[in-house]
Design a protein around this motif. Sequence first.
Motif, short mmCIF file in Angstrom:
data_model
loop_
_atom_site.label_atom_id
_atom_site.label_comp_id
_atom_site.label_asym_id
_atom_site.label_seq_id
_atom_site.Cartn_x
_atom_site.Cartn_y
_atom_site.Cartn_z
N UNK A 85 -1.14 -2.45 -16.13
CA UNK A 85 -1.27 -3.74 -15.46
C UNK A 85 -1.07 -3.58 -13.95
N UNK A 86 -0.13 -2.72 -13.55
CA UNK A 86 0.09 -2.50 -12.13
C UNK A 86 -1.16 -1.94 -11.46
N UNK A 87 -1.83 -0.99 -12.13
CA UNK A 87 -3.05 -0.41 -11.55
C UNK A 87 -4.15 -1.46 -11.43
N UNK A 88 -4.29 -2.31 -12.45
CA UNK A 88 -5.31 -3.36 -12.38
C UNK A 88 -5.04 -4.33 -11.24
N UNK A 89 -3.79 -4.74 -11.09
CA UNK A 89 -3.45 -5.68 -10.02
C UNK A 89 -3.66 -5.03 -8.66
N UNK A 90 -3.23 -3.76 -8.51
CA UNK A 90 -3.43 -3.07 -7.25
C UNK A 90 -4.91 -2.95 -6.90
N UNK A 91 -5.74 -2.61 -7.91
CA UNK A 91 -7.18 -2.54 -7.66
C UNK A 91 -7.76 -3.87 -7.24
N UNK A 92 -7.33 -4.95 -7.89
CA UNK A 92 -7.83 -6.28 -7.53
C UNK A 92 -7.44 -6.67 -6.11
N UNK A 93 -6.22 -6.33 -5.70
CA UNK A 93 -5.77 -6.66 -4.35
C UNK A 93 -6.59 -5.88 -3.31
N UNK A 94 -6.84 -4.60 -3.58
CA UNK A 94 -7.62 -3.79 -2.64
C UNK A 94 -9.05 -4.31 -2.53
N UNK A 95 -9.66 -4.66 -3.67
CA UNK A 95 -11.03 -5.20 -3.64
C UNK A 95 -11.07 -6.50 -2.85
N UNK A 96 -10.09 -7.39 -3.06
CA UNK A 96 -10.05 -8.64 -2.32
C UNK A 96 -9.92 -8.39 -0.83
N UNK A 97 -9.09 -7.42 -0.46
CA UNK A 97 -8.91 -7.11 0.95
C UNK A 97 -10.21 -6.57 1.56
#
Length: 397
Positions: free
Chosen positions: A112-124
């Motif tokens: 879940x941490x990896x998924x959230x981190x990926x989503x934050x990077x994509x949004x940025x």
Amino acid sequence: MQATITASRPGRTLASLDPLRQDALLAAALAALASGIAVTVGSGRHPDALGWALLLGLHVPLAWRRRAPFTVLAVMITLIAAYHQLDYNHSAPTAASMVVLYTVAVSSGPRRTALIGGAVVVLMLLLKIDEGVAGLTVSFQITGWVVSMLVLGGYIRVHRENAAAAVERAERAERTREEEARRRVAEERLRIARDLHDLLAHTITLIGVQTSVAAHVLEADPERLDRTAVAKALDDIAGTCRTARGELRTTLEVLRDPGTPDAARGPLPGLEGLAELAKSAAATVELTVRADGVPPAVGAAAYRIVQEALTNAVRHGGRTDLTVRVGVYEEQGGLCVRVTDNGVGGAGDGPPGFGLVGMRERARSVGGTVDAGPRSDGRGYEVSAVLPLGESAGGQG
């Protein structure tokens, strides 16, 4: 003269506060830091009224970061995206965003941490895509911070889990040690109770029979007193008392000092003592022993079983010509003990004792079994035991 007494209250540290108050203080401190950065350093324009509302407002959810980390993340990401889109100072909300990412990583599993981190990077990246190369450079820098916070949070989570597991193992080991100590104490108490029962029951029965013999000799023919028979009966009583006193002293030494090692308690009784035991019995005993190299614990159990069987035979035999046959021999990897008598085999009129229970416990302590009851032909009583000689015969006699 009037004296004033004031009671000082102990100071409250940050660690003594509840988590909500700790996080509220952290949110206030980060808001103050962000306010200073917004008007001093960093790229972007200084916040106006809307900018200050967004900047200060995005710090408020941090007070509940440990109670609802994902909700706090969603609210803060929305406010931060709006703040950046309006081109306010881009460095100001960085600290708050790193704290919430760290909190999510601490509270979540690695996937879940990896998924959230990926989503934050994509949004940025989506927010910076229109800034060209400059935006791409900033995106790489921010991505490094995001990954660092997520890795740090994951490490702290694993460390806490390992620490909690270590504490749980230590507590479980402590409970196991306490249970083992209680079990050993119970076993030691049971062993001492068996020893005292075997010793006292056997000794008192012998003394009773020997005293009856002396009294019979004295009353049978007072004018022609058989002084030799009386002296022998009294010597037998004295010998029985000496033997019992020695065994009783050993048992009491164990009670006085429970930490006495087994080697200091004296040798266990064994098959070599059966001859003396048969000789001291107040009955005719036919003893046959065909066994060598018997483990001490098994030998002690066999000795005690024979001792109790002889005591019961003398006590309940009900005959003056009582004959007891004792056979001890090896058979099929076990030690067989068989004690038979020609008495009436009754339990008497008194309350039931612990003799049979003690024999079964003796046998069970080395992995064996005991059967006791009237003989199949109705002539006397029989006690038979089978004690294994293999690895299971490791108990204490």
